[in-house]
Scaffold this active site. Structure first.
Site, PDB file in Angstrom:
ATOM      1  N   ALA A 130      38.997  26.561  40.597  1.00  0.00           N
ATOM      2  CA  ALA A 130      37.863  27.079  40.879  1.00  0.00           C
ATOM      3  C   ALA A 130      37.583  26.838  42.215  1.00  0.00           C
ATOM      4  O   ALA A 130      37.074  27.461  43.461  1.00  0.00           O
ATOM      5  CB  ALA A 130      36.740  26.748  40.195  1.00  0.00           C
ATOM      6  N   TYR A 131      37.535  25.539  42.767  1.00  0.00           N
ATOM      7  CA  TYR A 131      37.375  25.133  44.199  1.00  0.00           C
ATOM      8  C   TYR A 131      38.031  25.558  45.088  1.00  0.00           C
ATOM      9  O   TYR A 131      37.764  26.222  46.294  1.00  0.00           O
ATOM     10  CB  TYR A 131      37.390  23.529  44.336  1.00  0.00           C
ATOM     11  N   ALA A 132      39.338  25.501  45.023  1.00  0.00           N
ATOM     12  CA  ALA A 132      40.515  26.166  45.850  1.00  0.00           C
ATOM     13  C   ALA A 132      40.455  27.658  45.945  1.00  0.00           C
ATOM     14  O   ALA A 132      40.339  28.231  47.044  1.00  0.00           O
ATOM     15  CB  ALA A 132      41.765  25.785  45.308  1.00  0.00           C
ATOM     16  N   LYS A 135      36.987  28.217  48.131  1.00  0.00           N
ATOM     17  CA  LYS A 135      37.033  28.046  49.569  1.00  0.00           C
ATOM     18  C   LYS A 135      38.068  28.924  50.274  1.00  0.00           C
ATOM     19  O   LYS A 135      37.653  29.495  51.275  1.00  0.00           O
ATOM     20  CB  LYS A 135      37.705  26.600  49.632  1.00  0.00           C
TER      21      LYS A 135
END
Length: 217
Positions: A130-132, A135
């Site tokens: 989710a973070y990758a 971002k």
């Protein structure tokens, strides 16, 4: 002197960046969700502004950012909950980019991470996915905007003292080397003052090259 808004103003990097900017003579507004954090903001010399960009509309963020010359987006959900990660690290970032553009605030610095890309290759089964995704999407949206953007992308972070020296990916940085939050704050401040960083993603770690020299190169 410039008027600079820091989104995610109570983060460890943001607090250090605010202090550096104030010391350089800038006026700094640090956006925070929790009014109880106001004393920490005033301790840096910045002005606390209570504004929850996770839930604000673009129109509300336009009002919040009005009158500033530059925006630093340093907010983050902190991992864990995927929905909130997308809400803060991607969606709120995109609304802030749109709000800056609507206000004709050309200068925008976004904090990302070393290796961020829409082609990140992280498996959907990975907790980092989710973070990758968030971002990568936010970075790509900023690149496509009409802003004078810089993406500051450090490797994994540490709380070591800032050395004032880094090495960039272009200069042969080893992605496995950590980066002190103090150095990230210093890179943000230096990037704002370095025209050569406009339109650049600066991927870096702690290193041996003075920050100003690394960014000029």
């Amino acid at each position: 002197m410039s008027s600079i808004a820091i989104v995610g103003g109570h983060g460890k990097i943001a607090l250090q960046a605010a202090r550096l900017l104030v010391d350089d003579g800038h006026q700094v507004s640090s956006l925070i969700r929790n009014p109880d954090q106001s004393d920490d903001i005033t301790g840096t010399g910045a002005v606390p502004v209570v504004a929850d960009v996770e839930h604000q509309s673009t129109e509300e963020i336009i009002e919040t950012l009005a009158g500033h010359d530059a925006v630093i987006f340093a907010a983050g959900a902190g991992g864990g909950d995927a929905d909130r990660t997308f809400a803060v690290d991607r969606d709120a970032a995109i609304r802030c980019i749109d709000a800056a553009s609507a206000n004709s605030i050309k200068r925008f610095v976004l904090v990302s991470y070393y290796g961020a890309s829409v082609d990140h290759g992280v498996s959907p089964d990975d907790s980092f996915y989710a973070y990758a995704e968030a971002k990568g999407d936010a970075d790509q949206y900023l690149r496509a905007s009409d802003l004078d953007w810089t993406i500051v992308a450090p490797s994994s972070l540490s709380d070591e003292s800032g050395s004032g020296s880094i090495v960039t990916k272009a200069q042969g940085a080893d992605r496995e080397t950590k980066t002190s939050r103090a150095n990230v704050a210093a890179v943000i401040v230096a990037a704002l003052a370095t025209p050569a960083t406009v339109g650049q993603m600066i991927e870096f770690t702690d290193g041996d090259t003075p920050i100003a020299q690394a960014l000029a190169g």
